[in-house]
Write a protein that holds these residues in place. Structure first.
Motif, PDB file in Angstrom:
ATOM      1  N   ASP A  88      38.694  58.010  37.525  1.00  0.00           N
ATOM      2  CA  ASP A  88      38.261  56.616  37.464  1.00  0.00           C
ATOM      3  C   ASP A  88      39.371  55.638  37.847  1.00  0.00           C
ATOM      4  O   ASP A  88      39.118  54.434  37.940  1.00  0.00           O
ATOM      5  CB  ASP A  88      37.786  56.255  36.046  1.00  0.00           C
ATOM      6  N   TYR A  89      40.575  56.149  38.053  1.00  0.00           N
ATOM      7  CA  TYR A  89      41.732  55.282  38.274  1.00  0.00           C
ATOM      8  C   TYR A  89      42.346  55.506  39.652  1.00  0.00           C
ATOM      9  O   TYR A  89      42.429  56.639  40.129  1.00  0.00           O
ATOM     10  CB  TYR A  89      42.782  55.523  37.184  1.00  0.00           C
ATOM     11  N   ALA A  90      42.801  54.411  40.246  1.00  0.00           N
ATOM     12  CA  ALA A  90      43.451  54.455  41.551  1.00  0.00           C
ATOM     13  C   ALA A  90      44.920  54.831  41.442  1.00  0.00           C
ATOM     14  O   ALA A  90      45.555  55.183  42.435  1.00  0.00           O
ATOM     15  CB  ALA A  90      43.329  53.103  42.242  1.00  0.00           C
ATOM     16  N   GLY A  91      45.481  54.754  40.235  1.00  0.00           N
ATOM     17  CA  GLY A  91      46.881  55.074  40.024  1.00  0.00           C
ATOM     18  C   GLY A  91      47.246  54.888  38.568  1.00  0.00           C
ATOM     19  O   GLY A  91      46.407  54.480  37.749  1.00  0.00           O
TER      20      GLY A  91
ATOM     21  N   GLY B 168      38.442  45.789  42.861  1.00  0.00           N
ATOM     22  CA  GLY B 168      37.632  47.000  42.800  1.00  0.00           C
ATOM     23  C   GLY B 168      38.395  48.235  42.363  1.00  0.00           C
ATOM     24  O   GLY B 168      37.800  49.293  42.184  1.00  0.00           O
ATOM     25  N   LEU B 169      39.713  48.121  42.190  1.00  0.00           N
ATOM     26  CA  LEU B 169      40.513  49.269  41.745  1.00  0.00           C
ATOM     27  C   LEU B 169      40.867  49.129  40.269  1.00  0.00           C
ATOM     28  O   LEU B 169      41.148  48.034  39.793  1.00  0.00           O
ATOM     29  CB  LEU B 169      41.812  49.380  42.549  1.00  0.00           C
ATOM     30  N   SER B 170      40.869  50.255  39.575  1.00  0.00           N
ATOM     31  CA  SER B 170      41.332  50.307  38.182  1.00  0.00           C
ATOM     32  C   SER B 170      42.630  51.087  38.132  1.00  0.00           C
ATOM     33  O   SER B 170      42.758  52.120  38.793  1.00  0.00           O
ATOM     34  CB  SER B 170      40.285  51.000  37.295  1.00  0.00           C
ATOM     35  N   VAL B 171      43.573  50.599  37.355  1.00  0.00           N
ATOM     36  CA  VAL B 171      44.883  51.228  37.211  1.00  0.00           C
ATOM     37  C   VAL B 171      45.138  51.453  35.730  1.00  0.00           C
ATOM     38  O   VAL B 171      44.890  50.566  34.909  1.00  0.00           O
ATOM     39  CB  VAL B 171      46.003  50.356  37.828  1.00  0.00           C
ATOM     40  N   ALA B 172      45.628  52.626  35.389  1.00  0.00           N
ATOM     41  CA  ALA B 172      45.961  52.952  34.003  1.00  0.00           C
ATOM     42  C   ALA B 172      47.442  52.709  33.753  1.00  0.00           C
ATOM     43  O   ALA B 172      48.275  52.956  34.629  1.00  0.00           O
ATOM     44  CB  ALA B 172      45.633  54.414  33.713  1.00  0.00           C
TER      45      ALA B 172
ATOM     46  N   ILE C 252      46.340  62.577  38.232  1.00  0.00           N
ATOM     47  CA  ILE C 252      46.504  61.454  39.169  1.00  0.00           C
ATOM     48  C   ILE C 252      47.388  61.902  40.333  1.00  0.00           C
ATOM     49  O   ILE C 252      47.077  61.659  41.508  1.00  0.00           O
ATOM     50  CB  ILE C 252      47.118  60.219  38.462  1.00  0.00           C
ATOM     51  N   HIS C 253      48.472  62.585  40.027  1.00  0.00           N
ATOM     52  CA  HIS C 253      49.381  63.071  41.056  1.00  0.00           C
ATOM     53  C   HIS C 253      48.680  64.047  41.992  1.00  0.00           C
ATOM     54  O   HIS C 253      48.793  63.952  43.220  1.00  0.00           O
ATOM     55  CB  HIS C 253      50.602  63.740  40.403  1.00  0.00           C
ATOM     56  N   ASP C 254      47.928  64.978  41.427  1.00  0.00           N
ATOM     57  CA  ASP C 254      47.233  65.981  42.243  1.00  0.00           C
ATOM     58  C   ASP C 254      46.181  65.362  43.142  1.00  0.00           C
ATOM     59  O   ASP C 254      45.848  65.919  44.191  1.00  0.00           O
ATOM     60  CB  ASP C 254      46.596  67.051  41.351  1.00  0.00           C
ATOM     61  N   GLN C 255      45.642  64.199  42.750  1.00  0.00           N
ATOM     62  CA  GLN C 255      44.670  63.490  43.571  1.00  0.00           C
ATOM     63  C   GLN C 255      45.353  62.668  44.667  1.00  0.00           C
ATOM     64  O   GLN C 255      44.681  62.014  45.476  1.00  0.00           O
ATOM     65  CB  GLN C 255      43.809  62.567  42.687  1.00  0.00           C
ATOM     66  N   GLY C 256      46.698  62.690  44.683  1.00  0.00           N
ATOM     67  CA  GLY C 256      47.450  61.962  45.705  1.00  0.00           C
ATOM     68  C   GLY C 256      47.512  60.468  45.483  1.00  0.00           C
ATOM     69  O   GLY C 256      47.860  59.714  46.390  1.00  0.00           O
ATOM     70  N   LYS C 257      47.194  60.027  44.281  1.00  0.00           N
ATOM     71  CA  LYS C 257      47.207  58.603  43.961  1.00  0.00           C
ATOM     72  C   LYS C 257      48.577  58.202  43.413  1.00  0.00           C
ATOM     73  O   LYS C 257      49.304  59.033  42.885  1.00  0.00           O
ATOM     74  CB  LYS C 257      46.110  58.290  42.949  1.00  0.00           C
TER      75      LYS C 257
ATOM     76  N   LEU D 158      54.456  49.219  44.250  1.00  0.00           N
ATOM     77  CA  LEU D 158      53.257  49.724  43.590  1.00  0.00           C
ATOM     78  C   LEU D 158      52.001  49.118  44.212  1.00  0.00           C
ATOM     79  O   LEU D 158      51.040  49.833  44.543  1.00  0.00           O
ATOM     80  CB  LEU D 158      53.315  49.399  42.094  1.00  0.00           C
ATOM     81  N   ILE D 159      51.984  47.819  44.392  1.00  0.00           N
ATOM     82  CA  ILE D 159      50.814  47.155  44.960  1.00  0.00           C
ATOM     83  C   ILE D 159      50.580  47.610  46.394  1.00  0.00           C
ATOM     84  O   ILE D 159      49.436  47.871  46.797  1.00  0.00           O
ATOM     85  CB  ILE D 159      50.947  45.626  44.831  1.00  0.00           C
ATOM     86  N   ALA D 160      51.641  47.757  47.168  1.00  0.00           N
ATOM     87  CA  ALA D 160      51.497  48.241  48.546  1.00  0.00           C
ATOM     88  C   ALA D 160      50.899  49.653  48.565  1.00  0.00           C
ATOM     89  O   ALA D 160      50.021  49.951  49.384  1.00  0.00           O
ATOM     90  CB  ALA D 160      52.849  48.225  49.254  1.00  0.00           C
ATOM     91  N   ALA D 161      51.347  50.512  47.662  1.00  0.00           N
ATOM     92  CA  ALA D 161      50.825  51.887  47.611  1.00  0.00           C
ATOM     93  C   ALA D 161      49.357  51.891  47.179  1.00  0.00           C
ATOM     94  O   ALA D 161      48.539  52.616  47.745  1.00  0.00           O
ATOM     95  CB  ALA D 161      51.666  52.731  46.665  1.00  0.00           C
TER      96      ALA D 161
END
Length: 192
Positions: free
Chosen positions: A72-75, A7-11, A101-106, A173-176
């Motif tokens: 739209d991205y989790a990280g 369910g997560l999208s990563v760029a 992404i950083h400002d969203q805390g992801k 990365l996966i843990a975060a």
């Protein structure tokens, strides 16, 4: 680890001449964990990887970072490669995407020379991170604390030095990403 990130999208942000293993290894690990991974670049088409100093494979770009919505991205993952990293740091759209992404805390995960983008995006001041050793002066001059470690987590920044560090980098990365709330990002089906 299977489906932990469903369910997560990563760029992954890259331009031509990225270090191929630093894109393919995280991409594979993320997909095995259930994430949808999209390659973003300056423009549609293909980008070419490098195996150190030799041309390698081409990869399709899913979308321009100028058209992508960071929400739209989790990280985001930023592979290295000297040429890729020198070019991407000058791309305003890439800097804006990573800042958002950083400002969203992801999670913002960067390996090797990819840390140049963090420097140019103004994200290293007061942070502890690692990179390819030749970047340590750039990081320190930008207010960061450079350390020579396999992988460093400081807030939502995840950094590693080189391809040999990829197993530890991918694990961190996966843990975060597993801590990112699924409701914080649209489902992979909704990502454009």
């Amino acid at each position: 680890m299977a489906q932990r990130l469903k369910g997560l999208s990563v760029a992954i942000l890259a331009t031509d001449n990225f270090e191929q293993a630093e894109l393919t290894s995280p991409k594979e690990a993320l997909e095995q964990a259930g994430a949808t991974v999209r390659i973003l670049s300056a423009r549609p088409g293909q980008i070419r990887g490098m195996k150190h100093d030799e041309k390698a494979d081409s990869f399709p770009v899913d979308q321009s970072w100028n058209d992508a919505e960071p929400g739209d991205y989790a990280g985001v993952v930023i592979p290295g490669g000297v040429f890729n990293s020198d070019v991407i740091r000058m791309e305003e759209g890439a800097r804006r995407f990573v800042q958002a992404i950083h400002d969203q805390g992801k999670p913002v995960a960067v390996i090797c020379h990819g840390a140049w983008l963090l420097v140019s995006a103004g994200l290293v001041d007061g942070k502890q991170l690692t990179s390819w050793p030749s970047l340590q002066d750039d990081i320190r001059n930008a207010g960061g604390n450079w350390v020579d470690e396999e992988v460093v987590l400081d807030g939502n920044l995840i950094t590693s030095r080189k391809p040999d560090d990829l197993p530890a980098f991918n694990e961190k990365l996966i843990a975060a990403l597993a801590t990112v709330e699924k409701s914080d990002t649209p489902s992979a089906a909704q990502a454009t």
